[in-house]
Design an enzyme around this catalytic site. Structure first.
Site, PDB file in Angstrom:
ATOM      1  N   GLY A 125      60.279  41.142  38.696  1.00 47.71           N
ATOM      2  CA  GLY A 125      61.623  41.388  38.194  1.00 47.71           C
ATOM      3  C   GLY A 125      62.122  40.108  37.559  1.00 47.71           C
ATOM      4  O   GLY A 125      61.359  39.384  36.928  1.00 47.71           O
ATOM      5  N   SER A 179      54.083  38.733  39.732  1.00 46.81           N
ATOM      6  CA  SER A 179      54.982  38.326  38.657  1.00 46.81           C
ATOM      7  C   SER A 179      56.031  37.346  39.184  1.00 46.81           C
ATOM      8  O   SER A 179      55.707  36.215  39.510  1.00 46.81           O
ATOM      9  CB  SER A 179      55.613  39.565  38.017  1.00 46.81           C
ATOM     10  OG  SER A 179      56.295  39.245  36.840  1.00 46.81           O
ATOM     11  N   ALA A 180      57.295  37.745  39.296  1.00 47.99           N
ATOM     12  CA  ALA A 180      58.325  36.843  39.800  1.00 47.99           C
ATOM     13  C   ALA A 180      58.006  36.366  41.212  1.00 47.99           C
ATOM     14  O   ALA A 180      58.291  35.216  41.580  1.00 47.99           O
ATOM     15  CB  ALA A 180      59.688  37.532  39.780  1.00 47.99           C
ATOM     16  N   HIS A 215      51.729  36.821  33.483  1.00 45.25           N
ATOM     17  CA  HIS A 215      51.700  37.590  32.235  1.00 45.25           C
ATOM     18  C   HIS A 215      51.273  36.713  31.059  1.00 45.25           C
ATOM     19  O   HIS A 215      51.666  36.969  29.912  1.00 45.25           O
ATOM     20  CB  HIS A 215      53.068  38.216  31.918  1.00 45.25           C
ATOM     21  CG  HIS A 215      53.624  39.084  32.992  1.00 45.25           C
ATOM     22  ND1 HIS A 215      53.249  40.401  33.156  1.00 45.25           N
ATOM     23  CD2 HIS A 215      54.544  38.825  33.961  1.00 45.25           C
ATOM     24  CE1 HIS A 215      53.927  40.916  34.180  1.00 45.25           C
ATOM     25  NE2 HIS A 215      54.707  39.975  34.682  1.00 45.25           N
ATOM     26  N   GLU A 236      47.381  39.062  32.566  1.00 47.75           N
ATOM     27  CA  GLU A 236      47.603  40.299  33.304  1.00 47.75           C
ATOM     28  C   GLU A 236      46.266  40.858  33.789  1.00 47.75           C
ATOM     29  O   GLU A 236      45.275  40.864  33.061  1.00 47.75           O
ATOM     30  CB  GLU A 236      48.321  41.318  32.414  1.00 47.75           C
ATOM     31  CG  GLU A 236      49.762  40.941  32.146  1.00 47.75           C
ATOM     32  CD  GLU A 236      50.535  42.017  31.424  1.00 47.75           C
ATOM     33  OE1 GLU A 236      49.908  42.965  30.911  1.00 47.75           O
ATOM     34  OE2 GLU A 236      51.781  41.919  31.362  1.00 47.75           O
TER      35      GLU A 236
END
Length: 249
Positions: free
Chosen positions: A96, A129-130, A166, A202
């Site tokens: 997020g 991710s985050a 990413h 990714e």
């Protein structure tokens, strides 16, 4: 605690999704192997998105859809987030907005409790991710916009370097005139020469066990060390040399 005694176990995913796969499907076997048979419940921290309940339900469904056999408990469901961390047998922080996520961790006084559980007590930590960004030294190399302002950009420092999730290589055929991801990361390492940046493509992840670190998954990554110093990191690469910083003191 000395580096040699560090008991951290980390699975840091670049992303939850890979094109052509259901969420987490591409890493299902490694996620199962990472948590092992002893973990039945995972404490999920959904603070990177605004709607915590919706994010929790989507994560539960995504795990169930691909057969990940864990009860997922949302930290926001607990009376005390700090106590939930203290009792957790495993932690997962999803993706997020990284600024929103880190601000919540600071606001709820969760930075040190999470560090203690991971670095001293050895419970497994998975980030995506985050959630991978905040496992590093700082969130300076996130791709996100600063929609809120945490009191510091310093993060959990579970590893002594930074990660760019990413990560995407420059396209030599593009007509886009903006900066490439490489150029933006070089801007950072040109100023902070003490913290290299691992760009994770990714579908790739970093597996950390103690002072050992391996880049896994189908796509590998790229390491940024200093001004115009870059090294391609194929999948399967041992990058334990990045773990030499002191993160377990």
């Amino acid at each position: 605690m000395s580096q040699e005694k560090c008991v951290r176990r980390l699975l840091l995913l670049s992303s939850s999704c890979l094109h052509g796969c259901a969420p987490f499907e591409y890493a299902k076997e490694d996620i199962t192997r990472f948590f092992g048979s002893g973990v039945k419940e995972i404490l999920f921290i959904p603070y990177a998105l605004k709607d915590h309940n919706d994010y929790l339900e989507k994560t539960r469904k995504r795990f169930a859809d691909i057969g990940l056999p864990y009860n997922v408990f949302g930290i926001h469901e607990a009376a005390s987030p700090v106590e939930a961390v203290k009792k957790a047998s495993a932690i997962f922080i999803g993706g997020g907005n990284t600024f929103r996520l880190l601000k919540s961790l600071y606001d709820l006084n969760l930075i040190q409790p999470i560090r203690k559980r991971i670095l001293e007590e050895g419970i497994p930590y998975m980030g995506s991710s985050a959630g991978t960004n905040v496992a590093t030294v700082s969130i300076n190399t996130t791709n996100d916009m600063p929609i809120v302002h945490p009191p510091s950009l310093e993060a959990l420092t579970l590893v002594p370097f930074n990660i760019n999730p990413h990560y995407i290589e420059p396209d030599p055929n593009t007509t886009h005139m903006g900066e490439t991801r490489d150029e933006r990361i070089f801007e950072y390492v040109d100023l902070d020469t003490s913290h290299p940046v691992l760009g994770l493509k990714e579908g790739s992840w970093l597996l950390v066990e103690g002072s050992k670190a391996l880049v896994q998954g189908p796509n590998g990554g790229r390491l940024f060390i200093g001004k115009d110093q870059v090294k391609d990191i194929p999948t399967g690469s041992d990058v334990s040399y990045l773990m030499e910083g002191k993160t377990c003191s």
